[in-house]
Scaffold this motif. Structure first.
Motif, PDB file in Angstrom:
ATOM      1  N   LEU A  28      37.933  23.076  -8.963  1.00 14.43           N
ATOM      2  CA  LEU A  28      38.198  21.855  -8.304  1.00 14.43           C
ATOM      3  C   LEU A  28      39.768  21.655  -8.405  1.00 14.43           C
ATOM      4  O   LEU A  28      40.519  21.728  -9.282  1.00 14.43           O
ATOM      5  N   GLN A  33      41.528  16.374  -8.899  1.00 13.97           N
ATOM      6  CA  GLN A  33      41.297  15.672 -10.440  1.00 13.97           C
ATOM      7  C   GLN A  33      42.374  14.600 -10.421  1.00 13.97           C
ATOM      8  O   GLN A  33      41.992  13.570 -11.139  1.00 13.97           O
ATOM      9  N   TYR A  36      41.422  11.427  -8.610  1.00 15.42           N
ATOM     10  CA  TYR A  36      40.105  10.758  -8.832  1.00 15.42           C
ATOM     11  C   TYR A  36      40.002   9.486  -9.611  1.00 15.42           C
ATOM     12  O   TYR A  36      40.898   9.278 -10.351  1.00 15.42           O
ATOM     13  N   ASP A  95      32.076  17.370  -9.554  1.00 17.72           N
ATOM     14  CA  ASP A  95      33.636  16.801  -9.299  1.00 17.72           C
ATOM     15  C   ASP A  95      33.478  15.436  -9.689  1.00 17.72           C
ATOM     16  O   ASP A  95      34.561  14.662  -9.521  1.00 17.72           O
ATOM     17  N   THR A 270      31.803  19.683 -14.761  1.00 21.75           N
ATOM     18  CA  THR A 270      32.883  18.766 -14.682  1.00 21.75           C
ATOM     19  C   THR A 270      34.061  18.994 -15.210  1.00 21.75           C
ATOM     20  O   THR A 270      34.077  19.165 -16.519  1.00 21.75           O
ATOM     21  N   PRO A 271      35.368  19.113 -14.570  1.00 25.59           N
ATOM     22  CA  PRO A 271      36.660  19.329 -15.237  1.00 25.59           C
ATOM     23  C   PRO A 271      37.003  18.376 -16.464  1.00 25.59           C
ATOM     24  O   PRO A 271      36.650  17.280 -16.280  1.00 25.59           O
ATOM     25  N   ILE A 274      38.575  14.915 -15.549  1.00 28.66           N
ATOM     26  CA  ILE A 274      37.621  13.938 -15.414  1.00 28.66           C
ATOM     27  C   ILE A 274      36.707  13.409 -16.291  1.00 28.66           C
ATOM     28  O   ILE A 274      36.270  12.265 -16.376  1.00 28.66           O
TER      29      ILE A 274
END
Length: 333
Positions: A28, A33, A36, A95, A270-271, A274
């Protein structure tokens, strides 16, 4: 009865570490990021509209909308004890724009009940935070000839196989609360599963089923209006919202206790930035006085924690409920 699969501490830690690692290296873009959230967020609710999971998700979603500055959409995907919605959320893009309102059923019970799960509750999700702890409320249609736990037990023993109890689906905490009662009170009641609490409550009000061990938020308004009668709560202590309603343990089944919980998840990859952003926002929302008041009015206790604390809680709950499943003899497919 199905064999239970209890995760070991080491297995759980490795699975969690793998999820965090996947999130850290997710493909991503850094800009995405950093910016977001830049578009609406969807919360997948694995039960029908009007039930407790839906009620809590809408309260949290409305507050998140204000906190994150983006619309929050509720997507109800009911069926298979929450597994249909869980599978959808698990496969969503990692994401931060698809979240999942999980329950004790989807993340601590179903793995012991279902031979084939469409997702892995541990490997496929990144825990964000618990949202609320909720008592279940034993309620009955007003015309039924029992007002207390002892009267219900006596009636069920005199009429084996005739008392029906509804639930939000096989494997839900509502289902297991009834199975646990069956086992501990030594009665034989018939389970009637629905695709969510709301349709089950509707049939209970209409007299098609006899009782429910429903999550308090989806039953309490009907108790207050007189459309349902409250017999007892499933927790160890009485609820502040219904202080005159006894616990099942004190009313005739010593040692009985069952509590439901609800929590927010994101897809596993999901990173990490985030996940942190969402956890921070959720903790702030759950500390808001207005949100606390709305949840308390439903009989729910707000609960906020760090992702790793939530992950450890899930590990313990998985072990606990697998034992309940074994003791009750409950099974699906």
């Amino acid at each position: 009865m199905k064999d239970s699969k209890i995760l070991t501490r080491r297995g759980f830690t490795l699975a969690l570490a793998a999820g965090v690692a996947a999130g850290s290296f997710a493909a991503l873009p850094a800009a995405a990021q950093a910016n977001y959230p830049a578009k609406p967020i969807t919360i997948v609710v694995p039960f029908a509209a009007g039930g407790t999971t839906d009620i809590l998700a809408r309260v949290i979603g409305e507050a998140l909308k204000k906190e994150l500055g983006q619309p929050v959409v509720i997507d109800n995907r009911a069926g298979a004890g929450g597994n249909i919605g869980g599978a959808l959320a698990a496969k969503a893009a990692a994401d931060g724009y698809t979240l999942f309102m999980g329950t004790v059923g989807t993340h601590a019970i179903n793995a012991s009940l279902y031979k084939k799960m469409p997702f892995d509750p541990i490997k496929d999700f990144a825990p964000l935070t618990r949202v609320a702890m909720v008592p279940n409320l034993l309620v009955a249609h007003p015309t039924r000839p029992y007002k207390t736990v002892q009267e219900l037990v006596a009636y069920a023993k005199a009429n084996p196989g005739k008392v029906t109890f509804g639930s939000s689906g096989n494997g839900s905490s509502i289902h297991l609360s009834g199975e646990l009662f069956d086992s501990m009170a030594k009665v034989d009641m018939i389970h009637v599963p629905y695709k969510g609490s709301a349709p089950a409550v509707s049939d209970l009000i209409g007299g098609q089923i006899d009782i429910m061990f429903d999550n308090m938020p989806s039953a309490i308004q009907h108790v207050r209006s007189g459309r349902l009668k409250a017999i007892a709560v499933t927790t160890a202590k009485r609820s502040p919202e219904l202080p005159n309603v006894p616990t099942i343990a004190e009313a005739g089944v010593p040692g009985y206790e069952a509590t439901s919980w609800f929590g927010m998840f994101a897809p596993a990859a999901t990173p990490a930035p985030i996940v942190t952003r969402l956890n921070t926002a959720l903790v702030k929302v759950l500390s808001d006085a207005d949100v606390k008041k709305k949840l308390a009015e439903q009989g729910a206790e707000p609960y906020a924690e760090k992702p790793e604390q939530f992950a450890e809680f899930i590990r313990k709950e998985t072990a606990k409920w697998s034992q309940v499943v074994k003791a009750s003899g409950a099974s699906v497919d």
